[in-house]
Motif scaffolding. Structure first.
Motif, mmCIF file in Angstrom:
data_model
loop_
_atom_site.group_PDB
_atom_site.id
_atom_site.type_symbol
_atom_site.label_atom_id
_atom_site.label_comp_id
_atom_site.label_asym_id
_atom_site.label_seq_id
_atom_site.Cartn_x
_atom_site.Cartn_y
_atom_site.Cartn_z
ATOM 1 N N ASP A 289 20.077 18.625 30.173
ATOM 2 C CA ASP A 289 20.844 19.840 29.941
ATOM 3 C C ASP A 289 20.209 21.021 30.676
ATOM 4 N N LEU A 290 18.893 21.091 30.688
ATOM 5 C CA LEU A 290 18.208 22.165 31.404
ATOM 6 C C LEU A 290 18.482 22.084 32.908
ATOM 7 N N ILE A 291 18.511 20.862 33.443
ATOM 8 C CA ILE A 291 18.837 20.682 34.862
ATOM 9 C C ILE A 291 20.239 21.196 35.152
ATOM 10 N N GLN A 292 21.181 20.873 34.267
ATOM 11 C CA GLN A 292 22.556 21.329 34.460
ATOM 12 C C GLN A 292 22.657 22.849 34.376
ATOM 13 N N GLN A 293 21.836 23.469 33.525
ATOM 14 C CA GLN A 293 21.841 24.930 33.444
ATOM 15 C C GLN A 293 21.396 25.555 34.760
ATOM 16 N N VAL A 294 20.375 24.980 35.396
ATOM 17 C CA VAL A 294 19.918 25.525 36.679
ATOM 18 C C VAL A 294 21.003 25.338 37.727
ATOM 19 N N ARG A 295 21.646 24.180 37.727
ATOM 20 C CA ARG A 295 22.735 23.955 38.678
ATOM 21 C C ARG A 295 23.860 24.961 38.473
ATOM 22 N N ALA A 296 24.151 25.267 37.211
ATOM 23 C CA ALA A 296 25.189 26.263 36.929
ATOM 24 C C ALA A 296 24.778 27.633 37.450
ATOM 25 N N ARG A 297 23.506 28.001 37.272
ATOM 26 C CA ARG A 297 23.029 29.277 37.801
ATOM 27 C C ARG A 297 23.189 29.335 39.313
ATOM 28 N N MET A 298 22.834 28.261 39.980
ATOM 29 C CA MET A 298 22.920 28.255 41.440
ATOM 30 C C MET A 298 24.370 28.322 41.909
ATOM 31 N N SER A 299 25.277 27.688 41.146
ATOM 32 C CA SER A 299 26.689 27.723 41.539
ATOM 33 C C SER A 299 27.272 29.117 41.410
ATOM 34 N N LEU A 300 26.679 29.945 40.553
ATOM 35 C CA LEU A 300 27.160 31.316 40.359
ATOM 36 C C LEU A 300 26.369 32.322 41.186
ATOM 37 N N ALA A 301 25.418 31.856 41.975
ATOM 38 C CA ALA A 301 24.509 32.770 42.661
ATOM 39 C C ALA A 301 24.976 33.168 44.046
ATOM 40 N N SER A 302 26.153 32.692 44.508
ATOM 41 C CA SER A 302 26.628 33.079 45.829
ATOM 42 C C SER A 302 26.958 34.556 45.826
ATOM 43 N N PRO A 303 26.787 35.252 46.961
ATOM 44 C CA PRO A 303 27.027 36.700 46.999
ATOM 45 C C PRO A 303 28.444 37.023 46.558
ATOM 46 N N PRO A 304 28.623 37.907 45.586
ATOM 47 C CA PRO A 304 29.958 38.230 45.089
ATOM 48 C C PRO A 304 30.750 39.047 46.090
ATOM 49 N N HIS A 305 32.073 38.939 46.012
ATOM 50 C CA HIS A 305 32.941 39.778 46.818
ATOM 51 C C HIS A 305 32.925 41.197 46.251
ATOM 52 N N PRO A 306 33.277 42.206 47.071
ATOM 53 C CA PRO A 306 33.338 43.571 46.532
ATOM 54 C C PRO A 306 34.307 43.631 45.361
ATOM 55 N N THR A 307 33.880 44.248 44.281
ATOM 56 C CA THR A 307 34.695 44.322 43.075
ATOM 57 C C THR A 307 34.601 45.704 42.469
ATOM 58 N N ILE A 308 35.518 45.953 41.546
ATOM 59 C CA ILE A 308 35.428 47.166 40.748
ATOM 60 C C ILE A 308 34.234 47.019 39.824
ATOM 61 N N PRO A 309 33.359 48.027 39.708
ATOM 62 C CA PRO A 309 32.169 47.895 38.845
ATOM 63 C C PRO A 309 32.547 47.435 37.450
ATOM 64 N N GLY A 310 31.813 46.438 36.947
ATOM 65 C CA GLY A 310 32.028 45.949 35.587
ATOM 66 C C GLY A 310 33.090 44.885 35.470
ATOM 67 N N ARG A 311 33.777 44.565 36.605
ATOM 68 C CA ARG A 311 34.837 43.563 36.530
ATOM 69 C C ARG A 311 34.383 42.299 37.215
ATOM 70 N N SER A 312 34.645 41.159 36.590
ATOM 71 C CA SER A 312 34.233 39.888 37.173
ATOM 72 C C SER A 312 34.994 39.651 38.459
ATOM 73 N N ARG A 313 34.329 39.052 39.453
ATOM 74 C CA ARG A 313 34.945 38.846 40.750
ATOM 75 C C ARG A 313 36.044 37.797 40.661
ATOM 76 N N ASN A 314 37.049 37.924 41.551
ATOM 77 C CA ASN A 314 38.153 36.982 41.663
ATOM 78 C C ASN A 314 38.930 36.822 40.358
ATOM 79 N N LEU A 315 38.917 37.833 39.514
ATOM 80 C CA LEU A 315 39.558 37.696 38.204
ATOM 81 C C LEU A 315 40.705 38.676 38.096
ATOM 82 N N LEU A 316 41.887 38.185 37.795
ATOM 83 C CA LEU A 316 43.036 39.030 37.548
ATOM 84 C C LEU A 316 43.022 39.402 36.081
ATOM 85 N N PRO A 317 42.755 40.682 35.739
ATOM 86 C CA PRO A 317 42.616 41.040 34.326
ATOM 87 C C PRO A 317 43.906 40.798 33.555
ATOM 88 N N ARG A 318 43.756 40.365 32.330
ATOM 89 C CA ARG A 318 44.893 40.121 31.441
ATOM 90 C C ARG A 318 45.177 41.404 30.680
#
Length: 378
Positions: A289-318
């Motif tokens: 499980d710890l290995i999978q957590q590190v893999r999850a961190r790395m999958s989310l570590a790519s440079p984010p696209h420009p976003t509105i501050p405080g808003r998750s990237r690539n997310l269409l707000p509901r």
């Protein structure tokens, strides 16, 4: 009928009070009827801290652990920050590693360079560009015998709050304690600095520098075809080193030091490891499980696209408004059909951080009914 509920630790990442709790009633008080609550049961408090760090960040995780240790001092020992004097009643040979090195594998040089990224920390040395230097050690009383007890020691400096003395989880051997001491450094050291880990364990250094590539190519078999020992620990340490190397771009250097030679850092780590061996037994960690957590961190570590501050990237707000969109006059000119907006392409898994933001935008049943009534839709 006796309860079959296994003991564990409840990590609350999102709730009334994020933290680490020892029973369900305490956890339930933080998450019941809390919109967007996020929590999980784990085997020990270290895994709970790691899980909170993964989901809401290291600052929240550190505060959760600090609060937990204040409320449950049995899981933490304030004497770990200060190196106690050597106990003359315990001969050093009692804790010397007696597990043989695999003779089929080559030995590593005295210092080998590797690389991986860890999480940020407020604890910094005066020069932010200088490498962090830390000593690790493992101790095992009665190594290789029934009833053996092992501890781990991490020494940053005398009276340094980063010092660790802990009981080795799971099986009690010196080699496991040596590896887990290094793992605890990789879990807790800042990622924005180079790191030098000094250990008197040639076995641990060889595992993570010299033998690892050939073990992987042989599907975790030695040159003689025997199964490699301590594979889960080695795989976890390896992926954390990969994270530091590929994502944080920070080097890690392992240096072999001579044990029991009077070097203050090694002596300090040794005494902390001995002290850790006196603490209560703890269950083994869920290494996969710890290995999978590190893999999850790395999958989310790519440079984010420009976003509105405080808003998750690539997310269409509901939106929470049920009001119909204003009608527009149809044009007489034919136009191409426009695709309907959607949350995001679902070719791959949506990162958990984005799902969490989306979930927090949803209305509760009561809010939905109340707003529907206000809009005249009921």
């Amino acid at each position: 009928m006796s309860s079959k509920t296994k003991p564990g630790f409840y990590a609350v990442a999102i709730g009334r009070k994020p933290g680490i709790y020892t029973n369900w009633d305490e956890c339930k008080a933080q998450v019941l009827n809390y919109n967007g609550a996020k929590y999980k049961k784990l085997a020990n408090h270290h895994d709970a801290e790691s899980w909170i760090s993964l989901n809401v960040g290291p600052d929240v995780a550190r505060k959760a652990m600090d609060d937990f240790l204040k409320s449950h001092p049995v899981y933490g020992d304030p004497t770990c920050t200060h190196i106690p004097p050597a106990d003359p009643a315990i001969p050093p040979s009692t804790f010397i590693n007696t597990e043989p090195l695999p003779s089929s594998e080559p030995r590593a040089p005295a210092a080998t360079e590797i690389t991986r990224p860890a999480s940020s920390s407020d604890l910094q040395d005066e020069n932010p560009n200088s490498p962090l230097i830390v000593y690790t050690d493992g101790a095992c009383r009665g190594n290789g015998q029934d009833g053996s007890v092992a501890g781990i020691g991490v020494w940053w400096g005398n009276d340094d709050p980063r010092n660790l003395c802990e009981r080795c989880p799971g099986n009690q051997t010196n080699n496991r304690a040596e590896l887990i001491a290094i793992i605890r450094v990789l879990e807790t050291a800042p990622m924005d600095r180079p790191l030098i880990i000094k250990s008197d364990s040639q076995y641990s250094i060889n595992c993570l520098t010299e033998w690892l590539p050939s073990w992987k190519s042989r599907d975790w078999k030695t040159a003689r075809g025997m199964p490699v020992l301590n594979v889960p620990l080695i795989r976890y340490a390896d992926i954390m080193l990969e994270e530091r190397r590929d994502y944080a771009k920070q080097p890690v250097k392992f240096e072999k030091v001579l044990g029991h030679s009077g070097e203050i850092g090694n002596e300090g780590a040794d005494r902390l490891a001995n002290l850790g061996a006196t603490r209560p037994a703890v269950p083994d960690r869920d290494w996969e499980d710890l290995i999978q957590q590190v893999r999850a961190r790395m999958s989310l570590a790519s440079p984010p696209h420009p976003t509105i501050p405080g808003r998750s990237r690539n997310l269409l707000p509901r939106t929470k408004s049920l009001s119909p969109a204003p009608r527009t006059q149809k044009s007489s000119e034919p136009t191409a059909l426009q695709p309907e907006p959607r949350l995001r392409d679902l070719d791959g898994e949506i990162p958990s951080e984005e799902l969490e933001v989306y979930a927090n935008c949803l209305l509760t049943d009561d809010e939905f009914l109340r707003e529907a009534a206000e809009e005249g839709l009921l």
